[in-house]
Design an enzyme around this catalytic site. Sequence first.
Site, PDB file in Angstrom:
ATOM      1  N   GLU A 127      64.236  18.612  56.311  1.00  0.00           N
ATOM      2  CA  GLU A 127      63.624  19.937  56.469  1.00  0.00           C
ATOM      3  C   GLU A 127      62.571  20.177  55.393  1.00  0.00           C
ATOM      4  OE1 GLU A 127      63.857  21.824  59.060  1.00  0.00           O
ATOM      5  OE2 GLU A 127      65.284  20.375  59.868  1.00  0.00           O
ATOM      6  N   HIS A 129      58.574  16.476  61.686  1.00  0.00           N
ATOM      7  CA  HIS A 129      59.794  15.697  61.923  1.00  0.00           C
ATOM      8  C   HIS A 129      59.464  14.417  62.696  1.00  0.00           C
ATOM      9  CE1 HIS A 129      62.760  18.330  60.262  1.00  0.00           C
ATOM     10  NE2 HIS A 129      62.498  19.334  61.068  1.00  0.00           N
ATOM     11  N   HIS A 145      55.589  22.142  61.344  1.00  0.00           N
ATOM     12  CA  HIS A 145      56.860  21.676  60.771  1.00  0.00           C
ATOM     13  C   HIS A 145      57.604  20.766  61.762  1.00  0.00           C
ATOM     14  CE1 HIS A 145      60.937  22.216  58.905  1.00  0.00           C
ATOM     15  NE2 HIS A 145      61.293  22.079  60.170  1.00  0.00           N
ATOM     16  N   GLU A 146      57.705  21.210  63.009  1.00  0.00           N
ATOM     17  CA  GLU A 146      58.420  20.411  64.017  1.00  0.00           C
ATOM     18  C   GLU A 146      57.774  19.041  64.200  1.00  0.00           C
ATOM     19  OE1 GLU A 146      61.283  20.990  65.367  1.00  0.00           O
ATOM     20  OE2 GLU A 146      61.379  22.901  64.291  1.00  0.00           O
TER      21      GLU A 146
HETATM   22 ZN   LIG Z   1      63.070  21.351  60.951  1.00  0.00          ZN
END
Ligand SMILES: [Zn+2]
Length: 475
Positions: free
Chosen positions: A415, A339, A335-336
């Site tokens: 997100e 980004h 997930h990070e």
């Molecule tokens: Zn995030």
Amino acid sequence: MGLWALLDAMWEMPAEKRIFGAVLLFSWTVYLWETFLAQRQRRVYKTTTHVPLELGQIMDSETFEKSRLYQLDKSTFSFWSGLYSEVEGTLILLFGGIPYLWRLSGRFCGYAGFGPEYEISQSLVFLLLATLFSALTGLPWSLYNTFVIEEKHGFNQQTLGFFMKDAIKKFVVTQCILLPVSSLLLYIIKIGGDYFFIYAWLFTLVVSLVLVTIYADYIAPLFDKFTPLPEGKLKQEIEVMAKSIDFPLTKVYVVEGSKRSSHSNAYFYGFFKNKRIVLFDTLLEEYSVLNKDIQEESGMEPRNDGEGDSEEIKAKVKNKKQGCKNEEVLAVLGHELGHWKLGHTVKNIIISQMNSFLCFFLFAVLIGRKELFVAFGFNDSQPTLIGLLIIFQFIFSPYNEVLSFCLTVLSRRFEFQADAFAKKLGKAKDLYSALIKLNKDNLGFPVSDWLFSMWHYSHPPLLERLQALKNSKQD
Ligand SMILES: [Zn+2]
């Protein structure tokens, strides 16, 4: 007196009174709006005493109740601290706290032999005194938050000594950056001529890039211990994942966040080809100091420590084992890194720089207006620092509110996109369980008032994220 009558009366006043009144009125409007939202959310904490049906599999009723009580305490705290700071700010404005502090700084400079022509020196003394004041008035609140609320709910890991040392260090480090940067900025504005706002903006751009570059290597280690993640399966897997999406990973660190608090997290930083990943030890089941203590202490080995320790041990064992399994850590990292891969980091930098340019431009338009200074009690001098304060903090405040709301909305979109990215990496299932675990470890409350969450949440509510993950888990 009704609001319209008040506005009407304000319109009749001279410009400087109108400006001052509008600033106060706006500040209280925002305050009341936020309090209204907080009360709505508080009602949710108060009335949702049982795990809602759709959450049955996600949260047990014990954790749910714990999180409910934690959030209630936090909301009471923020009600009082919010009220305090609104009243404090209002009193400072009404009683001319800013011009008073400015004159006081001038007097100090005078003792040292610097007359009023040394505006930058006076500005630095002003900044030092103002930050000292806010550090001192903020201290009781921060002490209460750490040693009463966080402590009560099992998150605080700091001793009072550590806390105070940390606060002093933070103050000193902030001054070491703030004072030289401000004096250079004021100097640039002074000598910049007609296009000073371009140079001022370029200067702040360079400063923020430099700070981002040196922060992780030179500033963060002053406060926390960073150790390279030991060789092993987790490190290998992280490297493989980074490679698979062309993330130029150079190092993976574990930060001893458990020294402060047992909240957990992960992030990455660095420019271009030199990126590093930082994992909180509290995120990692295998490395968490908290878990190690439990393992050791519940083991059969005899210990010769004094009585005092056994109390501490009991307290620690009561804190349940926390953190994520390796696959879940990888999903969180997926997930990070999403980004990064989706350009969220770059987009955020561009937005904030465009905003900063716009603000400096408007500052240049407004700085010549004497009534702005008169409004805040500066009748016969127009110091640049005070102009920055008045314009950036007070005059721009409606714009800042709107901007911050838009950024919150954007952040929620990001997100979802980062979750979807992790999903594409095949990590939907692990991210699903990691989100549940992290929410539990951090005692997040999974139910929220829609208006409160829309205004405040930089991350979508847990249920929505899980729903989105589930949807594509099936496809
Ligand atoms: Zn995030």
